[in-house]
Scaffold this active site. Structure first.
Site, PDB file in Angstrom:
ATOM      1  N   CYS A  64       0.826  -1.214   0.000  1.00 54.65           N
ATOM      2  CA  CYS A  64       0.000   0.000   0.000  1.00 54.65           C
ATOM      3  C   CYS A  64       0.863   1.270   0.000  1.00 54.65           C
ATOM      4  O   CYS A  64       1.486   1.568  -1.017  1.00 54.65           O
ATOM      5  CB  CYS A  64      -0.981  -0.051   1.165  1.00 54.65           C
ATOM      6  SG  CYS A  64      -2.394   1.012   0.890  1.00 54.65           S
ATOM      7  N   HIS A 118      -3.243  -5.129   1.804  1.00 54.34           N
ATOM      8  CA  HIS A 118      -2.565  -5.381   3.091  1.00 54.34           C
ATOM      9  C   HIS A 118      -2.642  -6.847   3.512  1.00 54.34           C
ATOM     10  O   HIS A 118      -3.492  -7.202   4.328  1.00 54.34           O
ATOM     11  CB  HIS A 118      -3.270  -4.569   4.187  1.00 54.34           C
ATOM     12  CG  HIS A 118      -3.066  -3.105   4.089  1.00 54.34           C
ATOM     13  ND1 HIS A 118      -2.007  -2.456   4.662  1.00 54.34           N
ATOM     14  CD2 HIS A 118      -3.804  -2.156   3.500  1.00 54.34           C
ATOM     15  CE1 HIS A 118      -2.100  -1.165   4.439  1.00 54.34           C
ATOM     16  NE2 HIS A 118      -3.184  -0.948   3.728  1.00 54.34           N
ATOM     17  N   GLU A 152      -0.867  -8.279   5.554  1.00 55.76           N
ATOM     18  CA  GLU A 152      -0.549  -8.349   6.991  1.00 55.76           C
ATOM     19  C   GLU A 152      -1.790  -8.159   7.864  1.00 55.76           C
ATOM     20  O   GLU A 152      -1.729  -8.369   9.068  1.00 55.76           O
ATOM     21  CB  GLU A 152       0.540  -7.329   7.340  1.00 55.76           C
ATOM     22  CG  GLU A 152       0.127  -5.871   7.363  1.00 55.76           C
ATOM     23  CD  GLU A 152      -0.031  -5.228   5.971  1.00 55.76           C
ATOM     24  OE1 GLU A 152       0.025  -5.961   4.962  1.00 55.76           O
ATOM     25  OE2 GLU A 152      -0.229  -4.009   5.918  1.00 55.76           O
TER      26      GLU A 152
HETATM   27  N1  GLN Z   1      -3.526   6.403   1.092  1.00 55.79           N
HETATM   28  C1  GLN Z   1      -2.242   6.131   1.651  1.00 55.79           C
HETATM   29  C2  GLN Z   1      -1.158   6.902   0.908  1.00 55.79           C
HETATM   30  O1  GLN Z   1      -1.419   7.569  -0.022  1.00 55.79           O
HETATM   31  C3  GLN Z   1      -1.941   4.646   1.627  1.00 55.79           C
HETATM   32  C4  GLN Z   1      -2.932   3.922   2.484  1.00 55.79           C
HETATM   33  C5  GLN Z   1      -2.413   2.660   3.085  1.00 55.79           C
HETATM   34  O2  GLN Z   1      -1.214   2.403   3.156  1.00 55.79           O
HETATM   35  N2  GLN Z   1      -3.338   1.886   3.593  1.00 55.79           N
HETATM   36  O3  GLN Z   1      -0.036   6.844   1.278  1.00 55.79           O
END
Ligand code: GLN
Length: 193
Positions: A77, A171, A173
């Site tokens: 992410c 994610h 995790e």
């Molecule tokens: N929206 C976050 C970003 O732009 C990422 C979100 C996440 O890691 N769950 O960094």
């Protein structure tokens, strides 16, 4: 095997638990010297702007780039965003993967969702993936060796690999499915240094 988890911000603890569950030793990385002796590194989800700013502040950007030339790195992410070369805006990035990423591609927190994915290289049925204000990969440079590992039903790219670099928009995790962590450890074992 010692695997680092970048522990500046975000859900690094969850990654540590997953690593322990698959038999690896998890090491929190907050300063350049914490990278010494690690076999691989995970960059967790969180807020990529914050992770980037803190990485710059603690002079981790160059050491992380250097580490990634030799050893496997996996971004989930926000970690995916941090690994990308192009996100269409200015913020500190490692800029290591030849992918273009759109931050918050699915909208706000309320538009978070879950999906079952078929992931290339992951056996044993679909992977239940949790997307939280997730990014989307909008372009990959296949000539640079980027492989698409998973797509949403609408074709949106959510998992990619470029040699020993791995990035997922979701994610793993936050579930109890350890298959991607095992896959990553395998990359670490196989990777040529
Ligand atoms: N929206 C976050 C970003 O732009 C990422 C979100 C996440 O890691 N769950 O960094």
């Amino acid at each position: 095997m010692k695997v680092g988890v970048l522990a500046l911000q975000g859900d690094f603890l969850e990654h540590e638990k997953m690593l322990n569950a698959v038999g690896a030793e998890a090491v929190e990385v907050r300063l350049p010297e914490h990278l010494n002796g690690l076999e691989a590194l995970i960059i967790p989800g969180g807020e990529s702007t914050t992770i980037g700013k803190l990485a710059s502040k603690y002079r981790l950007v160059e050491p992380l780039r250097e580490f990634a030339t030799q050893k496997p790195v996996w971004g989930t992410c926000a970690g995916m965003i941090f690994l990308a070369k192009d996100i269409g805006r200015e913020q500190p990035l490692l800029g290591l993967m030849d992918i273009k990423v759109n931050r918050n591609a699915f909208g706000r927190q309320i538009n978070s969702f879950e999906a079952d994915l078929d992931i290339q290289g992951i056996e044993g049925g679909p992977f239940h993936a949790v997307f939280i204000r997730a990014p989307l990969v909008t372009q990959v440079d296949a000539n640079a060796g980027v492989e698409v590992l998973a797509r949403l039903d609408d074709g949106g790219i959510v998992a990619v690999r470029q040699g020993h670099l791995l990035a997922t928009a979701f994610h793993p995790e936050l579930t109890s499915d350890t298959r991607l962590h095992e896959y990553f450890l395998k990359l670490a074992t196989l990777s040529v240094r």
